[in-house]
Write a protein that holds these residues in place. Structure first.
Motif, PDB file in Angstrom:
ATOM      1  N   GLN A  14       8.439   4.444   1.173  1.00  0.00           N
ATOM      2  CA  GLN A  14       8.604   3.099   0.643  1.00  0.00           C
ATOM      3  C   GLN A  14       9.405   2.205   1.573  1.00  0.00           C
ATOM      4  OE1 GLN A  14      10.406   4.072  -3.216  1.00  0.00           O
ATOM      5  NE2 GLN A  14       8.568   3.293  -4.220  1.00  0.00           N
ATOM      6  N   LEU A  15      10.485   2.738   2.129  1.00  0.00           N
ATOM      7  CA  LEU A  15      11.438   1.900   2.846  1.00  0.00           C
ATOM      8  C   LEU A  15      11.012   1.548   4.259  1.00  0.00           C
ATOM      9  CD1 LEU A  15      14.888   3.351   1.701  1.00  0.00           C
ATOM     10  CD2 LEU A  15      13.804   1.218   1.003  1.00  0.00           C
ATOM     11  N   ILE A  16      10.256   2.428   4.937  1.00  0.00           N
ATOM     12  CA  ILE A  16       9.911   2.141   6.337  1.00  0.00           C
ATOM     13  C   ILE A  16       9.091   0.855   6.463  1.00  0.00           C
ATOM     14  CG2 ILE A  16       8.497   2.923   8.271  1.00  0.00           C
ATOM     15  CD1 ILE A  16       9.609   5.684   7.914  1.00  0.00           C
ATOM     16  N   PRO A  17       7.955   0.707   5.779  1.00  0.00           N
ATOM     17  CA  PRO A  17       7.215  -0.564   5.929  1.00  0.00           C
ATOM     18  C   PRO A  17       7.968  -1.757   5.364  1.00  0.00           C
ATOM     19  CG  PRO A  17       6.221   0.785   4.222  1.00  0.00           C
ATOM     20  CD  PRO A  17       7.242   1.640   4.883  1.00  0.00           C
ATOM     21  N   ALA A  71       0.822  -1.212   0.000  1.00  0.00           N
ATOM     22  CA  ALA A  71       0.000   0.000   0.000  1.00  0.00           C
ATOM     23  C   ALA A  71       0.853   1.257   0.000  1.00  0.00           C
ATOM     24  CB  ALA A  71      -0.935  -0.016   1.210  1.00  0.00           C
ATOM     25  N   CYS A  72       1.904   1.281   0.820  1.00  0.00           N
ATOM     26  CA  CYS A  72       2.753   2.480   0.902  1.00  0.00           C
ATOM     27  C   CYS A  72       3.539   2.699  -0.379  1.00  0.00           C
ATOM     28  CB  CYS A  72       3.693   2.372   2.104  1.00  0.00           C
ATOM     29  SG  CYS A  72       2.856   2.527   3.696  1.00  0.00           S
ATOM     30  N   CYS A  73       4.031   1.619  -0.985  1.00  0.00           N
ATOM     31  CA  CYS A  73       4.763   1.766  -2.245  1.00  0.00           C
ATOM     32  C   CYS A  73       3.835   2.258  -3.353  1.00  0.00           C
ATOM     33  CB  CYS A  73       5.414   0.445  -2.632  1.00  0.00           C
ATOM     34  SG  CYS A  73       6.851   0.003  -1.631  1.00  0.00           S
ATOM     35  N   ALA A  85       3.159   5.964  -2.633  1.00  0.00           N
ATOM     36  CA  ALA A  85       4.321   6.799  -2.955  1.00  0.00           C
ATOM     37  C   ALA A  85       4.473   6.958  -4.462  1.00  0.00           C
ATOM     38  CB  ALA A  85       5.584   6.194  -2.344  1.00  0.00           C
ATOM     39  N   LYS A  86       4.229   5.875  -5.200  1.00  0.00           N
ATOM     40  CA  LYS A  86       4.333   5.938  -6.656  1.00  0.00           C
ATOM     41  C   LYS A  86       3.287   6.873  -7.242  1.00  0.00           C
ATOM     42  CE  LYS A  86       5.927   4.605 -10.666  1.00  0.00           C
ATOM     43  NZ  LYS A  86       7.308   4.927 -11.085  1.00  0.00           N
ATOM     44  N   ALA A  87       2.059   6.801  -6.726  1.00  0.00           N
ATOM     45  CA  ALA A  87       0.964   7.599  -7.275  1.00  0.00           C
ATOM     46  C   ALA A  87       1.000   9.049  -6.821  1.00  0.00           C
ATOM     47  CB  ALA A  87      -0.381   6.973  -6.893  1.00  0.00           C
ATOM     48  N   HIS A  88       1.481   9.293  -5.610  1.00  0.00           N
ATOM     49  CA  HIS A  88       1.348  10.618  -5.001  1.00  0.00           C
ATOM     50  C   HIS A  88       2.473  11.567  -5.387  1.00  0.00           C
ATOM     51  CE1 HIS A  88       0.141  13.599  -2.032  1.00  0.00           C
ATOM     52  NE2 HIS A  88       1.381  13.629  -1.573  1.00  0.00           N
ATOM     53  N   TYR A  89       3.702  11.079  -5.426  1.00  0.00           N
ATOM     54  CA  TYR A  89       4.852  11.963  -5.638  1.00  0.00           C
ATOM     55  C   TYR A  89       5.210  12.058  -7.110  1.00  0.00           C
ATOM     56  CZ  TYR A  89       5.408  11.610  -0.588  1.00  0.00           C
ATOM     57  OH  TYR A  89       5.191  11.655   0.763  1.00  0.00           O
ATOM     58  N   ARG A  90       5.693  13.238  -7.515  1.00  0.00           N
ATOM     59  CA  ARG A  90       6.071  13.499  -8.901  1.00  0.00           C
ATOM     60  C   ARG A  90       7.587  13.641  -9.018  1.00  0.00           C
ATOM     61  NH1 ARG A  90       1.472  12.767  -8.337  1.00  0.00           N
ATOM     62  NH2 ARG A  90      -0.340  13.841  -9.236  1.00  0.00           N
ATOM     63  N   ARG A  91       8.079  13.315 -10.199  1.00  0.00           N
ATOM     64  CA  ARG A  91       9.511  13.510 -10.442  1.00  0.00           C
ATOM     65  C   ARG A  91       9.814  15.001 -10.596  1.00  0.00           C
ATOM     66  NH1 ARG A  91      11.998   8.620 -11.699  1.00  0.00           N
ATOM     67  NH2 ARG A  91      10.579   6.962 -12.367  1.00  0.00           N
ATOM     68  N   PRO A  92      10.975  15.451 -10.112  1.00  0.00           N
ATOM     69  CA  PRO A  92      11.979  14.673  -9.377  1.00  0.00           C
ATOM     70  C   PRO A  92      11.483  14.317  -7.976  1.00  0.00           C
ATOM     71  CG  PRO A  92      12.604  16.985  -9.406  1.00  0.00           C
ATOM     72  CD  PRO A  92      11.385  16.856 -10.288  1.00  0.00           C
ATOM     73  N   TYR A  93      11.589  13.038  -7.614  1.00  0.00           N
ATOM     74  CA  TYR A  93      11.010  12.570  -6.370  1.00  0.00           C
ATOM     75  C   TYR A  93      11.728  13.171  -5.156  1.00  0.00           C
ATOM     76  CZ  TYR A  93       8.716   8.923  -9.140  1.00  0.00           C
ATOM     77  OH  TYR A  93       7.945   8.252 -10.049  1.00  0.00           O
TER      78      TYR A  93
END
Length: 366
Positions: free
Chosen positions: A224-227, A203-205, A208-216
């Protein structure tokens, strides 16, 4: 690391190199991508498709599906990402078959409830490899396809996480780990927590993929990394206990601990390359086709999976007779059911996120 581990890994590596050596010859015999140029510079593709410090080797968007399937045999900046996991899947299957043949034949596992976690582990490993190949092979077709296949990739990662947890719990855990940690509750909370963290990782990945825009921004990697990191710490805890606390090295007759140690080392190396874009950050444009961090991440993760399979199979053979007595058949079957429930939950999450992205893209085009 035992000599046996190094020997097996060197054999598998030589096989992979020989297979990869055929790639240029295949590439020269197949038609190029149907575009004025088969690959483009970063400035010529949408921002979504660009990777930091990777300046060339991008495939053009908007081509037919067949073009991206054919690009399996063309050189571009996703070629090695595809081939590292495309080769790992049949190597894993062949090694699994060889191990089963040495144990009396694969058909002896039919009807053996104790083998269910091993079967689900192999299914989970093949799932993440297949999802990864699909993501890197097809992601350039369109923005919606890009999001969709990477959501599927995150489903594969979550399923693999839980498959590892099942194998480590039923075959790799010691009584002292189950009875002493968390006041004896570790055995009761381990599998539910592993399933929850696997779903949270997916869910978190996806978010993160859907919510943030490049440049990330850096916080995207944190989300992504915490869970994912918490899931790994929990999933590997039975093995870590054996390596560091239980003193099993003196009675490691089947060599399982050597492969467990190797899988931890290779995963740490994979995590390092996933977390930081080295070496391309120091050599922009020089690692576009071969040698950038995500390729190295794939390579070490594949080695981790190969070592993990060896270790879990040896643990399974050594403890097979006692698995049902220790854990109970109901728990093994229940864990199998929970595996498929997790798959459905992750798929539902990915589908929901895809619909969210699809709606956003339509609004942007309106």
């Amino acid at each position: 690391m035992p000599t046996e581990v190094l020997h097996r890994l060197s054999t598998l590596s030589l096989t992979s190199v020989k297979q990869l050596g055929r790639l240029p010859r295949l590439s020269s015999s197949l038609p190029a991508l149907p575009a004025p140029r088969p690959t483009l510079a970063a400035s010529e593709v949408p921002t979504l498709f660009r990777e930091p410090h990777i300046l060339s080797g991008y495939r053009p968007a908007g081509q037919p599906w067949s073009s991206y399937l054919l690009s399996t045999f063309q050189w571009h900046n996703e070629s090695m990402n595809v081939w590292t996991h495309l080769l790992a899947a049949p190597l894993l299957l062949l090694r699994c078959w060889s191990l089963l043949e040495g144990a009396g034949g694969p058909w002896r596992l039919l009807g053996d409830v104790a083998a269910l976690p091993l079967v689900l582990y192999v299914v989970s490993a093949l799932t993440y490899l297949a999802c990864s190949v699909a993501a890197h092979l097809l992601q350039s077709r369109s923005e919606l396809t890009h999001y969709s296949v990477f959501f599927l990739d995150y489903v594969g990662v979550a399923v693999y996480q839980y498959g590892c947890a099942l194998g480590h719990y039923f075959y790799g855990s010691e009584p002292r780990w189950r009875d002493d940690i968390l006041g004896g509750l570790m055995g009761a909370v381990y599998l539910p927590s592993a399933a929850l963290l696997a779903w949270m990782s997916c869910a978190c990945c996806c978010f993160a993929k859907a919510h943030y825009r490049r440049p990330y921004p850096p916080r995207r990697k944190v989300v992504q990394l915490i869970p994912t990191g918490l899931a790994y710490v929990l999933d590997i805890s039975p093995v870590a206990h054996r390596l560091l606390v239980a003193g099993d090295w003196q009675r490691d007759d089947d060599g399982a601990l050597g492969f467990h140690a190797a899988q931890v080392v290779f995963f740490m190396m994979a995590a390092m390359f996933f977390s930081y874009p080295f070496p391309e950050c120091c050599l922009p444009g020089h690692c576009d086709i071969i040698g950038h961090a995500h390729q190295l991440f794939h390579f070490f993760l594949a080695l981790c999976t190969v070592c993990q399979l060896e270790a879990l199979f040896r643990d399974f053979l050594a403890r097979r007779a006692a698995i049902l007595d220790v854990h109970g058949g109901e728990l093994v079957v229940g864990a199998g059911v929970s595996f498929f429930v997790l798959v459905l939950c992750c798929l539902a999450t990915a589908v929901w996120m895809r619909r969210t992205v699809q709606k956003r893209l339509k609004d942007q085009q309106a």
